[in-house]
Design an enzyme around this catalytic site. Structure first.
Site, PDB file in Angstrom:
ATOM      1  N   GLU A 289      39.993 -57.313  27.765  1.00 58.60           N
ATOM      2  CA  GLU A 289      38.653 -57.482  28.297  1.00 58.60           C
ATOM      3  C   GLU A 289      38.584 -57.824  29.530  1.00 58.60           C
ATOM      4  O   GLU A 289      37.728 -57.887  30.331  1.00 58.60           O
ATOM      5  CB  GLU A 289      38.396 -58.778  27.408  1.00 58.60           C
ATOM      6  N   LYS A 424      26.768 -55.873  19.762  1.00 63.83           N
ATOM      7  CA  LYS A 424      26.051 -57.105  19.268  1.00 63.83           C
ATOM      8  C   LYS A 424      24.379 -56.933  19.454  1.00 63.83           C
ATOM      9  O   LYS A 424      23.636 -57.053  18.578  1.00 63.83           O
ATOM     10  CB  LYS A 424      25.965 -58.310  20.076  1.00 63.83           C
TER      11      LYS A 424
HETATM   12  O1  G6P Z   1      33.861 -68.566  21.600  1.00 65.24           O
HETATM   13  P1  G6P Z   1      32.907 -67.516  21.449  1.00 65.24           P
HETATM   14  O2  G6P Z   1      31.639 -67.908  22.531  1.00 65.24           O
HETATM   15  O3  G6P Z   1      32.312 -67.679  20.037  1.00 65.24           O
HETATM   16  O4  G6P Z   1      33.276 -66.229  21.774  1.00 65.24           O
HETATM   17  C1  G6P Z   1      34.276 -65.445  20.960  1.00 65.24           C
HETATM   18  C2  G6P Z   1      34.645 -64.238  21.480  1.00 65.24           C
HETATM   19  O5  G6P Z   1      33.453 -63.140  21.295  1.00 65.24           O
HETATM   20  C3  G6P Z   1      32.831 -62.507  22.423  1.00 65.24           C
HETATM   21  O6  G6P Z   1      31.948 -61.716  22.086  1.00 65.24           O
HETATM   22  C4  G6P Z   1      33.891 -62.114  23.532  1.00 65.24           C
HETATM   23  O7  G6P Z   1      34.107 -60.943  23.778  1.00 65.24           O
HETATM   24  C5  G6P Z   1      35.118 -62.997  23.651  1.00 65.24           C
HETATM   25  O8  G6P Z   1      35.633 -62.962  24.881  1.00 65.24           O
HETATM   26  C6  G6P Z   1      35.055 -64.308  23.073  1.00 65.24           C
HETATM   27  O9  G6P Z   1      36.278 -64.965  23.119  1.00 65.24           O
END
Ligand code: G6P
Length: 449
Positions: A289, A424
């Site tokens: 990432e 998403k």
């Molecule tokens: O902690 P959150 O906001 O649920 O995110 C969880 C994960 O999902 C996202 O889509 C990102 O790509 C990640 O960098 C992140 O760690």
């Protein structure tokens, strides 16, 4: 006490020592940019001095909450994905007995399970079935507080926990780790009165293992978070050095960038200890990432050796020469086991009798290194004195610091991940999420073509 060490000697048949040395001023500039906060993504630099800024009071608060979960739960589900999942799992798997889940349960030592990192219906069904007669608790971890995978799992688990254990006990055994103000997880935690911990704004998910995101589940698993932080703190000190010879993070960042510029587009992180499998998964997110953007970036992959020598070994030895390896090598195992001698020697293994199993493993490691280097695969080696909390803490900070430097050497913003949104957006459009009406229409039209 010793520190982890990086050896790059086996890359020097592929890149020049002089060229590598010429990185020193650039690396220094990248470190200055990190320190001064003048580079891309500078609002996400909270990880840089995190180890040295963690207070004992904070660690004690985490341990006290962990104790509540340990005393009141047979099972604790850690719900999270990506940076809100991998760090905790990496440390817990590395520090736990490989057969813990088959051993008799001890009071005050809950089994840790993970959810919210997939949308597998069977996985979630089987999990909720398993939990039916269990006294379980949940740690709901999400920085944004709105990640679909995690929110979906938490919705199921919250309901089940309240139904099985009653609202009052559920309030005691559900803990939230999320943003201070924003997101659905924060709203729920405040409304329900859950104990909650804050993920600092300036620490991105993949750099958050040393915040409550990682530290709370790790403490619930009975693992020493003081030592983990102490190791990271030590590396924070070591990796502040300016010269490539004294700063392993700087040397690693420079070497992998020089390899990349010489056509080595894929880095394979290698372990010879199966317990490190999830550590490599954590590393893949950190580097994937951080660097994979703007049409650039080393592709981070990983293998468990010697297991994968019997599946991926052929490709690594003789496939396209666009790879290099970084081996995380544990010097001394925590237990001793000797190869027994056998009178009949039917398997022909008596030449190993009396040797420690690790001696065999180490010769597999050395033999592999020589073979792969001969086959055109540059090799770096990170030696780790022992597999414990202290050295895991060192490894974590080493890789984080190197990642920041490496991203700046590559001239990308190492602290964002805009590309993750594409799937998403499509998923929400396909599921007709409110607010996505236009996208839903467009995607439906596209699918009809
Ligand atoms: O902690 P959150 O906001 O649920 O995110 C969880 C994960 O999902 C996202 O889509 C990102 O790509 C990640 O960098 C992140 O760690």
């Amino acid at each position: 006490m010793e520190n982890i060490k990086l050896c790059i000697e086996k890359t020097l048949d592929f890149i020049s020592k002089e060229k590598l040395a010429s990185y020193e001023s650039n690396v220094k500039a990248c470190m200055e940019t990190l320190e001064k906060g003048t580079g891309l993504g500078n609002d996400f630099l909270g990880w840089l001095h995190l180890p040295s800024s963690i207070t004992q009071e904070h660690l004690n608060d985490l341990k006290a909450t962990a104790q509540v979960l340990r005393e009141n739960c047979e099972v604790v589900i850690v719900a999270g994905i990506g940076g809100s999942y991998l760090g905790a799992r990496a440390v817990i798997e590395a520090m736990s007995n490989s057969f813990l889940w088959l051993q008799e349960k001890k009071a005050g030592q809950p089994t840790i399970l993970f959810a919210g990192h997939n949308i597998g219906e069977d996985y979630l069904y089987e999990l909720t079935e398993f939990l039916k007669d269990k006294k379980f608790g949940v740690i709901n971890i999400s920085k944004s507080g709105t990640t679909t995978e995690t929110a979906l799992a938490f919705r199921l688990l919250k309901k089940q926990c309240e139904e099985q254990r009653g609202k009052e006990m559920a309030r005691k055994v559900i803990v939230a780790v999320t943003d201070a103000k924003k997101g659905a997880a924060r709203v729920t935690a405040d409304k329900e009165g859950y104990k909650s911990f804050i993920i600092p704004d300036n620490v991105g998910g993949r750099f958050s293992v040393l915040t409550p995101v990682g530290l709370l589940p790790i403490a619930v698993a009975g693992i020493d978070i003081d030592q983990l932080v102490a190791g990271a703190r030590k590396m924070e000190e070591v990796c502040a050095a300016e010269s490539l010879t004294e700063n392993p993070a700087a040397l690693y960042a420079a070497t992998r960038n020089e390899l990349y510029r010489n056509g080595k587009k894929i880095e394979i992180l290698v372990n010879f200890q199966p317990k490190l499998h999830y550590f490599m998964e954590w590393w893949k997110q950190l580097y994937g990432e951080s660097e994979g953007k703007d049409g650039k970036g080393i592709y981070p992959s990983s293998v468990d050796f010697s297991t994968d020598l019997h599946s991926m070994g052929q490709w690594i030895q003789e496939g396209e020469r666009t790879i290099f390896e970084t081996v995380v090598s544990v010097e001394t195992p925590n237990h001793e086991l000797h190869v027994p001698s056998d009178e009949e020697n039917l398997d022909g293994l008596n030449f190993l009798a009396g040797k420690r199993v690790d001696e065999v493993n180490k010769m597999a490691e050395l033999g592999t290194q020589l073979a792969h280097v001969d086959g055109g695969v540059p090799n770096m080696r990170i030696s780790v004195p022992a597999l414990n909390e202290y050295y895991l803490g060192q490894l974590i900070y080493f890789f984080e610091k190197a990642c920041g430097i490496s991203g700046y050497l590559l001239e990308v913003n190492p602290f964002n991940q805009p590309g993750v949104e594409a799937y998403k957006k499509n998923m929400f459009a396909l599921l007709n999420k409110p607010g996505y009406e236009k996208e839903s229409e467009a995607i439906q039209a596209r699918l009809k073509k």
